[in-house]
Design an enzyme around this catalytic site. Structure first.
Site, PDB file in Angstrom:
ATOM      1  N   THR A  46       0.827  -1.213   0.000  1.00 24.15           N
ATOM      2  CA  THR A  46       0.000   0.000   0.000  1.00 24.15           C
ATOM      3  C   THR A  46       0.857   1.257   0.000  1.00 24.15           C
ATOM      4  OG1 THR A  46      -1.764  -1.187   1.142  1.00 24.15           O
ATOM      5  CG2 THR A  46      -1.825   1.210   1.273  1.00 24.15           C
ATOM      6  N   TYR A 137       3.696 -13.266   0.022  1.00 24.95           N
ATOM      7  CA  TYR A 137       2.814 -12.719  -1.011  1.00 24.95           C
ATOM      8  C   TYR A 137       3.240 -13.301  -2.365  1.00 24.95           C
ATOM      9  CZ  TYR A 137      -0.294  -9.030  -2.901  1.00 24.95           C
ATOM     10  OH  TYR A 137      -1.315  -8.337  -3.508  1.00 24.95           O
ATOM     11  N   LYS A 163       2.952 -12.083   7.763  1.00 22.69           N
ATOM     12  CA  LYS A 163       1.821 -11.451   7.094  1.00 22.69           C
ATOM     13  C   LYS A 163       1.564 -12.236   5.816  1.00 22.69           C
ATOM     14  CE  LYS A 163      -0.008  -7.766   4.429  1.00 22.69           C
ATOM     15  NZ  LYS A 163       0.285  -6.803   3.366  1.00 22.69           N
ATOM     16  N   VAL A 205      -3.728  -6.993   8.365  1.00 23.87           N
ATOM     17  CA  VAL A 205      -3.022  -5.808   7.885  1.00 23.87           C
ATOM     18  C   VAL A 205      -3.887  -5.238   6.777  1.00 23.87           C
ATOM     19  CG1 VAL A 205      -0.941  -4.879   6.821  1.00 23.87           C
ATOM     20  CG2 VAL A 205      -0.758  -6.749   8.481  1.00 23.87           C
TER      21      VAL A 205
END
Length: 289
Positions: A46, A137, A163, A205
């Site tokens: 982000t 990710y 995460k 998150v």
């Protein structure tokens, strides 16, 4: 006690010509500081981290720590394609006072499990006495982390959690089944706070929570209270915001204009909202601010 942490993934402010807007970023940090959320995730996806150089990284981290430390946790993302650069950024952030870090797996080129392990071992060493989160990710990095590899990584000093973005709830459950009980897991799916906690995560998150924290706080509070009706109502509000804004940083920045926080833009090649989309953003922000 079951946790429902919300770590806000914070956008980075840029001027229309792409130059870093450090004062605009400070304004965003101050807005996030008032959210009541448990923490901030700085310079992640982000925050458009691939478009930020080392000098700008230092300026943003310094501003984030100045505005946020003492108000909430600050997790600084340091992941890079190379171990050299990830360690370099970790040392910069640590010298500025950061104590929590996250690192995306090496990205762009495929890496073996052993190469990924060596990368995190080096970053863990650079973290010193801080805390490090593995950022998983694969849709963006091209490098998956199997449950078996995460178990190895969890044994490294300072690696305290992960995460997990664009993976399923079943994947989160598979990680939970093998990592230590005190190893924190965070979903990167904004709307999945309750569902992720149910399969063993400690929170989310969320980039959308940076502009509309109210429904996210209501959802976390309802989860802690075990209030089924309140969960349904808060989840509907979260779904409403996420359906419109989602992971689109340009729409988040339109929301900051609506909120009169800062007039900011994206540096990366992200399309600006259309007139109709700007109207929709204004409406959803007004409904949930």
């Amino acid at each position: 006690m079951t946790r429902y942490d919300i770590l806000t993934a914070v956008p980075t402010a840029f001027h229309r010509d792409g130059a870093l807007d450090i004062e605009g970023s400070r304004a965003i940090f101050r807005f996030v500081a008032d959210s009541g959320n448990e923490g901030a995730f700085v310079l992640g996806t982000t925050g458009e981290f691939p478009a930020v150089d080392a000098e700008e990284f230092a300026a943003i981290v310094e501003a984030a720590l100045a505005e946020l430390q003492g108000r909430m946790r600050v997790v600084v993302h340091v992941g890079r394609p190379s171990t050299f650069e990830a360690v370099r950024l970790t040392r910069i952030a640590r010298e500025l006072g950061a104590v929590e870090f996250a690192a995306l797996t090496p990205y762009y080129l495929r890496a073996t499990d052993d190469a990924i392990f060596d990368y995190y071992r080096a970053v863990s060493d650079a973290v010193g006495d801080g805390r490090l989160y593995v950022y998983i990710y694969p849709a963006r990095s091209g490098n998956p982390v199997s449950p078996e590899l995460l178990v190895r990584l969890a044994e490294l000093p300072n690696v305290v959690g992960a995460k997990i973005s664009e993976l399923s709830l079943d994947d989160i459950a598979a990680y939970r089944a093998v990592v230590p009980a005190d190893f924190d897991l965070y979903t990167g799916a904004d709307r999945d706070l309750i569902a992720a906690v149910e399969v063993g995560a400690q929170g989310v998150v969320s980039g959308v929570s940076s502009v509309t924290p109210k429904p996210f706080r209501a959802l976390a509070d309802a989860g802690r209270a075990g209030d089924a009706a309140a969960i349904v109502a808060a989840q509907a509000a979260v779904d409403d915001v996420v359906a419109l804004i989602g992971g689109d940083m340009a729409r988040m920045k339109e929301a900051y204009r609506v909120l009169d926080v800062v007039d900011t833009h994206c540096r990366m090649a992200i399309a600006e909202p259309s007139a109709a989309e700007r109207t929709a953003v204004a409406e959803v922000v007004a409904a949930h601010r």
